[in-house]
Enzyme design. Structure first.
Site, PDB file in Angstrom:
ATOM      1  CE  LYS B 116      -4.643  -0.976   1.658  1.00 20.37           C
ATOM      2  NZ  LYS B 116      -4.782  -2.410   1.414  1.00 20.37           N
ATOM      3  CE  LYS B 158      -7.480   2.214   4.372  1.00 16.61           C
ATOM      4  NZ  LYS B 158      -7.755   2.471   2.953  1.00 16.61           N
ATOM      5  N   GLY B 165     -10.054  -5.565   3.588  1.00 10.10           N
ATOM      6  CA  GLY B 165     -10.704  -5.086   4.796  1.00 10.10           C
ATOM      7  C   GLY B 165     -10.056  -5.560   6.084  1.00 10.10           C
ATOM      8  CD  GLU B 200      -5.913   6.278   3.253  1.00  7.65           C
ATOM      9  OE1 GLU B 200      -4.977   6.455   2.467  1.00  7.65           O
ATOM     10  OE2 GLU B 200      -6.929   5.631   2.959  1.00  7.65           O
ATOM     11  CG  HIS B 208     -15.102   2.021  -0.900  1.00  4.34           C
ATOM     12  ND1 HIS B 208     -13.778   1.821  -0.629  1.00  4.34           N
ATOM     13  CD2 HIS B 208     -15.662   2.473   0.258  1.00  4.34           C
ATOM     14  CE1 HIS B 208     -13.533   2.119   0.631  1.00  4.34           C
ATOM     15  NE2 HIS B 208     -14.661   2.504   1.205  1.00  4.34           N
ATOM     16  CD  GLU B 275     -10.732  -1.606  -4.287  1.00  2.00           C
ATOM     17  OE1 GLU B 275     -10.798  -1.027  -3.186  1.00  2.00           O
ATOM     18  OE2 GLU B 275     -10.859  -2.816  -4.439  1.00  2.00           O
ATOM     19  CD  GLU B 288      -6.937  -2.157  -2.076  1.00  2.00           C
ATOM     20  OE1 GLU B 288      -6.588  -1.862  -0.921  1.00  2.00           O
ATOM     21  OE2 GLU B 288      -7.342  -3.283  -2.403  1.00  2.00           O
ATOM     22  CG  ASN B 290      -8.183  -4.848  -6.300  1.00  4.62           C
ATOM     23  OD1 ASN B 290      -7.607  -5.043  -5.236  1.00  4.62           O
ATOM     24  ND2 ASN B 290      -9.323  -4.177  -6.383  1.00  4.62           N
ATOM     25  NE  ARG B 292      -8.917  -9.647  -7.209  1.00  4.79           N
ATOM     26  CZ  ARG B 292      -8.776  -8.793  -6.193  1.00  4.79           C
ATOM     27  NH1 ARG B 292      -7.598  -8.523  -5.702  1.00  4.79           N
ATOM     28  NH2 ARG B 292      -9.836  -8.198  -5.669  1.00  4.79           N
TER      29      ARG B 292
END
Lengths: 177, 449, 449, 177
Positions: B116, B158, B165, B200, B208, B275, B288, B290, B292
């Site tokens: 991240k 985070k 999550g 943050e 989202h 995202e 972030e 993903n 995939r």
């Protein structure tokens, strides 16, 4: 609905890994005797079944008996044949002894190096922990070891062949047989 | 183009990848655990290799066995699907080292974007907006607390290596900060073997929204619009849709451009998802990437007409993107519902078992992606996603009606088997969902949690 | 809008209509013969009424029983599907006389358009191009022969009351005319109880192209493009597609405008299909109107996004068309394959029986309309259409590949049951079909007939 | 797969055709012996079954016996049967006699006109051809006539109710019972 599904392959006797099914398939035969035999077979299997099956099918050519039972008392599921331990020999029913199966995907080698003598050959007796082959996976040479005493009845895979997980490699007979 | 692809996954996504391969004329190798040997993908594939026992760690996460299976069958490329090894840079590297094409971004890109803080640094450099917070991980509690004061409360701490999550805490008040900071670090260390965290701004009522991108190996990239995945239960998505209702097209276009910029800056390859979080003033912030294909990719396919898996494979084979941004025209509304084998009345406990009846819905503008069939035994060893139902309609109201029709005709029966089908219908008829005024708290509210 | 609709049909189209009703929030009544009491539509419908024994004449063609069933259940409208009573003006009239809305054109329009000579006259009046030939039926052999000479050989003699390829003869040479004329009249009398025939120019290498229209009760009409149904076996369509490959868009637009003009001139209501013949110089000629929804309607739905059954129902309920011609934008290519329970190796003999396995294809851009399910017993009493597979893709090559993929994964097994699945694959990979250079002779050529 | 489904047509012996059922199908003659054997086989297996099965099928060439039982002791569903002819009375198994079924969809009336006495009432004896009710379909009054002699045991449908094709209207007992 009382759907039961037959095992997809070959001639089976005994229970599949989910413990829910039992199938016998025969072919050809004259009607009356066959019918009697089929009936006896079915009744016999029922009597011997360690726990109540969900369905039973006996077929002999044109003769077939199928029974299913409602799924209420959940059968004690017999787990999938695991790992590199010896597992009950696959069909045919008459076969005795155990098989030694591959513990990983890879290439099967019977000898420590090309041209060398095989670790074991048919007729040899093996003791637990004795190396009987190599499986090469990702450049690693993983030894295959016997986990029970026994006599090698049959080598089931050719030298240099690819094997998948759980694939039978050797058939072993009990020492005293 | 590849002659043969190994599908390093199971369930519906393995079938999805196989379908794309078949349409491209590519032969397929399924790999499977002992538990999955009678699965749909094994029946459909040209070849199948049993790679291990039921536990994923010894089968679907067993990189060595998968690479050996590819070697033994002569597969030239590996499609990792989602989950399992799909975002594992080591696996991607092992594939490349063994002469196999990993269908996904290069290992170093996965590594960067999977971290991240590294991802935040890269996206900051690419000019993407980020929520006020730390770019670098914070190693001392005092410095972190000072930063939190600067950002303004509430803040979220985070784990740098986290995801899905897990490994995050929301801090409402400065007095709680120190304890939460220590706790999150400890949790992160336990869960991910990596105690690094960052801080943050936390936006409680933000949305989202994710953007689908496709990038080839020649510096070309396009975005295919956004998806809204607000219907979640404990961070597990249940319903996804596109377009995101109520978001101005101008805003999502800007988010798409930002995603493309970020993807090009990091050397992304293939299909990826950016995202973003969108606040009540329609400001958006990068969250972030993903690396995939996503479970919910079909909604994007439905409104764009683009087959994302086919594009992934073409790109991995070295082809140029045939699509330009202006070719991507979106029409109508698509919704996906995940039908899981779970019992909503017993806290969504998985209910694996034999499917005695399995009749998927059909008819106009309904797509079903499933590995289920009448007679299939859903194993207990894996996740409970059994089928995805995707509908398209010219408008959102029509799509909701169509989805409710499709779910109503979906017959799944078996001893002890329950599904989320009826629960999904409750979501679809919820007034807040119907009016698109819901947020990620919808499911909890419906459940009265 | 209606509260309850009776579906006066069986098989896949009954399920199709039911789906549209559910999406509109309309309750449904299935009517069924004793043979169909375990059928999909009976399971899905809110109510079911057994209307007679297996033979269609006593059940699905039994107007009295259907109207009584509607009365008993409180249905307000009847959807006739295709076939059976769908183009029977008497049934439409009986419905209206009993206070039921017949979902289709008014009885007099069905009667006019169902009579080939009356339809030709109406379309001539509306300014549609017709093949050279007689508008009025011909009652004397000599006059007919003179007309044939004027038209020029080859000519085709058609029964005024005919349809579906029955009751027509092609005459190559004037010396054969008289015998063919007498024979066709006799056949027409036997088949349709109506010996009237007409004569027109026969175009051996012409293409048959049909145009979908929608008309409301307020003088609004739109067309939704064309369909090509050239893949036929003995006048039974096997594969349909849209757009018609190789036809200029400008031509199909003109055909669409002609169809709309013809529909408005005859007071058409609901969904209808105008069939045209197109010669090698891209001249088109009106052939006939089908006053029903067609089996192949899903290909039009796939490229336009319009749900034709829903539109039929809305129109029948007195709503105005919400679509204007400019709203109808077509994209991509759609193909439909009809999977029949027939054995292609035994001259396509029907092979009804129990379906022990039935796993329809799924995944991206694949639609299946079927009444089949695992355990269903396909009755011997009705036609052999079991499932329609419809695919969409951006281009024709992609659609063919997708259809081949979908057919390959369609599992249908049962004792004695054969399907046309593999035969359809032969059609799809035929070089002439792939290059879209095929005509209605394709199937016969593949079969070596 | 042993899914057993109802055999919708042909020769039936046994009970109603909905839900729990039992069907024997014959297609060719001269199979008496086989039929007996099959039947015995089925009965035998039933006797030996450890608990009540959900279904049982015995097949010998073209002869088959299939039995399925509902998962719960189901109520005796009264089924539609064939045409207006008398058909074997529906379950329960003990029931005797036949039913007279509706030959068309319509409204069932017991009397020639509102307020008039019913054509027949329970206990009445009927003779073939005797009108026992009216079904109104499309404004037509269609007479319902007995096709066998019998005694009315039960009127199964209320006056003025809608009936579907094949719906049982009257239960009749043999005259001599």
């Amino acid at each position: 609905m009382s759907s039961s599904y037959r095992l997809p392959r070959a001639v089976h006797t005994g229970f599949d890994e989910h413990g829910e099914h039992e199938v016998i398939e025969l072919h050809h035969g004259g009607l009356d005797d066959v019918l009697t035999s089929v009936q006896r077979t079915a009744a016999d299997l029922l009597a011997r079944s360690p726990h109540a099956p969900a369905s039973l099918t006996v077929r002999a050519g044109v003769v077939a008996v199928e029974m299913t039972w409602a799924a209420t008392p959940a059968p004690a599921a017999v787990a999938a044949a695991a790992a590199s331990q010896t597992v009950p020999a696959a069909a045919p029913a008459a076969a005795i002894g155990t098989v030694l199966a591959a513990s990983t995907v890879g290439v099967f080698y019977r000898s420590p190096s090309p041209g060398a003598a095989p670790f074991v050959k048919e007729g040899d007796q093996v003791v637990p922990g004795q190396q009987v082959a190599i499986i090469e996976a990702m450049k690693l040479m993983l030894p295959v070891e016997a986990d029970k005493p026994g006599r090698v009845v049959e080598v089931l895979v050719k030298d240099g062949a690819s094997v998948e997980f759980g694939q039978p490699l050797f058939r072993l007979a009990p020492i005293d047989s | 183009m590849f002659g043969k692809i190994l599908i390093a996954n199971r369930g519906e996504i393995a079938v999805r990848v196989l379908r794309a391969c078949r349409e491209l004329g590519i032969r397929t190798v399924a790999v499977h655990s002992t538990e999955d040997k009678d699965s749909a993908v094994v029946h459909l594939a040209d070849q199948a290799v049993q790679i291990g026992p039921a536990p994923s760690r010894q089968s679907y996460l067993n990189a060595a066995a998968i690479v050996e299976a590819a070697r033994a069958t002569g597969a030239e490329a590996v499609h990792p699907g989602y989950g399992f090894l799909s975002e594992n840079p080591d696996f991607a590297e092992v594939c490349e080292a063994n002469g196999l094409t990993f269908i996904g971004p290069p290992p170093d890109v996965i590594a960067t974007l999977g971290d991240k803080t590294a991802a935040r640094a890269a996206m900051t450099a690419a000019g993407l907006p980020l929520l006020p917070g730390s770019v670098e991980p914070l190693n001392d509690a005092e410095g972190a607390a000072r930063l939190a004061d600067e950002i303004g409360y509430p803040v979220i701490i985070k784990a740098a290596a986290g995801g899905g999550g897990r490994g995050m805490s929301i801090v409402e008040d400065p007095v709680e900060f120190s304890r939460s900071y220590q706790q999150t670090r400890a949790t992160a260390q336990t869960l991910f073997g990596d105690g690094r965290v960052y801080v943050e701004r936390y936006l409680p009522s933000a949305r989202h929204v994710e953007i689908q991108v496709l990038c080839d190996g020649y510096g070309n990239a396009v975005h295919l619009g956004e998806r809204d995945c607000s219907v979640q239960r404990r961070h597990q998505k249940l319903v996804e849709e596109t377009p995101a209702p109520g978001l101005p097209a101008e805003l999502t276009a800007r988010m798409g451009e930002a995603a493309v910029r970020g993807a090009l800056a990091t050397g992304y390859l293939g299909a990826g998802t950016f995202e973003f979080i969108v606040d009540t003033e329609n400001n958006f912030y990068f969250m972030e990437v993903n690396c995939r294909i996503q479970v919910e990719h079909p909604v994007t396919e439905a409104v764009t007409g683009v087959d994302l898996i086919t594009e992934q494979i073409r790109i991995a084979a070295g082809e140029r993107l045939r699509l330009k941004q202006e070719d991507i025209r979106r029409g109508g509304v698509a919704i996906e519902c995940r039908v899981n084998v779970e019992d909503p009345d017993r806290n969504f406990v998985p209910t694996p078992g034999r499917l005695e009846k399995f009749v998927p819905p059909g008819g106009p503008f309904v797509r079903v992606d499933t590995h289920g069939f009448a007679g299939y035994k859903v194993p207990a060893a894996y996740d409970s996603l059994l089928a995805k139902v995707i509908v398209w309609a010219p408008d959102r109201e029509g799509a909701i009606r169509r989805m409710r029709r499709a779910l109503a005709e979906f017959t799944i029966e078996g001893p002890g088997v329950h599904t989320t089908r009826e629960f999904l219908d409750r979501v679809l008829r919820d007034p807040l969902f119907v009016e698109a005024k819901h947020d990620t708290g919808l499911v909890a509210r419906i459940l009265g949690d």
